[in-house]
Motif scaffolding. Structure first.
Motif, mmCIF file in Angstrom:
data_model
loop_
_atom_site.group_PDB
_atom_site.id
_atom_site.type_symbol
_atom_site.label_atom_id
_atom_site.label_comp_id
_atom_site.label_asym_id
_atom_site.label_seq_id
_atom_site.Cartn_x
_atom_site.Cartn_y
_atom_site.Cartn_z
ATOM 1 N N VAL A 430 -63.490 -4.493 37.792
ATOM 2 C CA VAL A 430 -63.043 -3.136 38.097
ATOM 3 C C VAL A 430 -62.395 -2.569 36.843
ATOM 4 C CG1 VAL A 430 -61.547 -1.698 39.514
ATOM 5 C CG2 VAL A 430 -62.669 -3.689 40.525
ATOM 6 N N LEU A 431 -62.962 -1.524 36.289
ATOM 7 C CA LEU A 431 -62.422 -0.908 35.081
ATOM 8 C C LEU A 431 -61.317 0.070 35.458
ATOM 9 C CD1 LEU A 431 -62.586 -0.492 32.010
ATOM 10 C CD2 LEU A 431 -64.223 1.351 32.448
ATOM 11 N N GLN A 432 -60.132 -0.168 34.919
ATOM 12 C CA GLN A 432 -59.018 0.749 35.133
ATOM 13 C C GLN A 432 -59.051 1.810 34.039
ATOM 14 O OE1 GLN A 432 -55.738 -2.264 35.321
ATOM 15 N NE2 GLN A 432 -55.204 -1.111 37.154
ATOM 16 N N VAL A 433 -59.220 3.026 34.443
ATOM 17 C CA VAL A 433 -59.349 4.120 33.482
ATOM 18 C C VAL A 433 -58.095 4.978 33.533
ATOM 19 C CG1 VAL A 433 -60.701 6.106 32.775
ATOM 20 C CG2 VAL A 433 -61.837 4.119 33.768
ATOM 21 N N TYR A 434 -57.516 5.204 32.373
ATOM 22 C CA TYR A 434 -56.356 6.096 32.279
ATOM 23 C C TYR A 434 -56.763 7.323 31.488
ATOM 24 C CZ TYR A 434 -51.972 8.045 30.579
ATOM 25 O OH TYR A 434 -50.951 8.896 30.255
ATOM 26 N N LYS A 435 -56.789 8.460 32.165
ATOM 27 C CA LYS A 435 -57.134 9.723 31.521
ATOM 28 C C LYS A 435 -55.963 10.685 31.686
ATOM 29 C CE LYS A 435 -62.129 9.439 32.325
ATOM 30 N NZ LYS A 435 -63.305 10.103 32.950
#
Length: 448
Positions: A430-435
């Motif tokens: 699961v890729l945790q993306v912070y935008k």
């Protein structure tokens, strides 16, 4: 003619016989042979009618066999002979209580605690007696006295006391809805280096792809809605019941989906570990005095465990956290009624079946000062209230174990030598993306 030597010998022999019977009685008492112990104490008294300790212990033995009236007579005789002790008063109080003489029992146990406040059993039983007298405030005070001295007895007494919140049917109740938003700059999430994890090969199943786990303390939507804020009503003495469903804290991929929850004192949480690794789950209570650890037990892989929430009355917040994987945590605020809700991804919330009246409303987030409001609930009507937090007001304490090398061992002298080198090429499930939200003009005219 006198015989001082023989007379002295006679007195000595008499005392020896009495003490022998008395000692035998004590040994039988310690083995819970109460009837046999009472017989030995009677023999000691027959030899020495002024043996006050024999009378006192005879009273204990008789009370243990249900002969409470006879026990009180033995206690009275010990006191007449000049023996007055905290334990005698305590046991005398228990005999009065067994005969349903509550006032006399309360008086004796209160005297016992004045003589020796260390008897936690006396504190507990005094609390039960206060309940029989409908002295609920005094009973709750006994819980507070026991809290740090004997937590098991404190919880047992707490469970025996009726809660302040009363359940009733709500006729023609109203509802509340609203939205929580955030203005200004959104605080950055926390990044945890997976290289510090004791289970890096599993914990990296959720990663940002650069060797870190991300914990989103503040989740803000594109429309500025703030997720994970608890909105609770205070000052509601009675109303709908709490849900009967046990509240779960699910641990999956070293992550729990419920970042914030409402917790009531005395409830039971179900800790469900779906991971193939152990989670060392610790709970803390937070108040004006600081943080205190409440429990610390491992939850084995693929198992569940119940954990009681039992905190001091002035506790405001509650934390469930894994000491091995500090990015796994759930934060709670204490509630005393079921009228609370958690804001969703867009910051929306709703609360139903509220008794008509005027109430205070609190919007709580773990790392920002509370917002307060007041609402009036009309019968069958819906009230509305919104809350707006500012990113400039965030107060987030970064603990050492939450930030840098919590489990870094001194035998490794660098990142490169730890687990064979930095893991920046994690195999990600699961890729945790912070935008970060793009800079744009806000409703208040400021910019991020």
């Amino acid at each position: 003619m006198t015989f001082p030597t023989s007379q002295s010998y006679a007195n000595s022999k008499l005392n020896l016989d009495a003490n022998r019977y008395y000692t035998d009685g004590l040994q039988l008492s310690q083995a819970n042979y109460w009837k046999e112990a009472a017989d030995e104490f009677r023999k000691a008294i027959q030899v020495d009618p002024k043996h006050k300790l024999a009378y006192a212990n005879l009273g204990v033995a008789l009370s243990q066999t249900g002969q409470h009236k006879e026990a009180l007579l033995a206690f009275d005789e010990a006191m007449r002979l000049g023996y007055d002790h905290a334990l005698l008063r305590y046991n005398r109080g228990l005999s009065f209580a067994s005969l349903n003489l509550v006032e006399e029992a309360v008086r004796e146990i209160e005297l016992s605690l004045k003589q020796d406040f260390r008897n936690v059993r006396a504190v507990y039983n005094l609390g039960l007696l206060y309940l029989k007298q409908d002295r609920l405030t005094d009973a709750r005070n006994q819980v507070n006295l026991l809290y740090l001295r004997n937590n098991n007895l404190a919880k047992k007494l707490f469970d025996a006391i009726p809660p302040k919140y009363k359940v009733m049917s709500v006729e023609n109740g109203g509802s509340l809805k609203g939205r929580v938003s955030m203005v200004g700059k959104v605080p950055h999430p926390r990044f945890f280096p997976l290289i510090a994890s004791p289970n890096i090969e599993y914990c990296n199943r959720m990663s940002n792809g650069r060797g870190h786990r991300i914990l989103f303390d503040f989740t803000v939507s594109e429309s500025r809605g703030l997720k994970d804020t608890v909105i609770k009503l205070i000052g509601i003495p009675k109303g709908k019941p709490f849900t009967t469903n046990i509240q779960k804290v699910v641990m999956n991929r070293c992550h729990t989906p419920n970042y914030v929850i409402g917790v009531r004192n005395g409830e039971t949480l179900l800790l469900e570990n779906k991971d193939p690794i152990i989670h060392e789950v610790v709970t803390y209570e937070f108040s004006d005095r600081g943080a205190d650890q409440r429990s610390h037990r491992p939850v084995d892989a693929h198992t569940s465990q119940v954990r009681d929430v039992f905190v001091e009355p002035l506790t405001e917040e509650y934390l469930v956290k894994c000491n091995l994987h500090p990015f796994l945590q759930t934060r709670g605020i204490m509630v005393d009624n079921p009228y609370y809700a958690v804001s969703d991804e867009e910051g929306r919330f709703s609360i139903k079946d509220i008794p008509p009246g005027t109430y205070k409303v609190v919007a709580w987030h773990p790392f920002i000062p509370n917002q307060l409001g007041t609402i009036t609930i009309e019968p069958g009507q819906q009230a509305k209230i919104d809350f707006s937090f500012s990113g400039a007001d965030v107060r987030r304490k970064i603990y050492n174990d939450d930030w840098f090398m919590y489990h870094f061992q001194s035998m490794y002298d660098s990142f490169e030598n730890y687990y064979g080198g930095p893991r920046v090429d994690d195999s990600i499930e699961v890729l945790q993306v912070y935008k970060p939200l793009a800079n744009r003009s806000l409703a208040d005219g400021s910019r991020e």
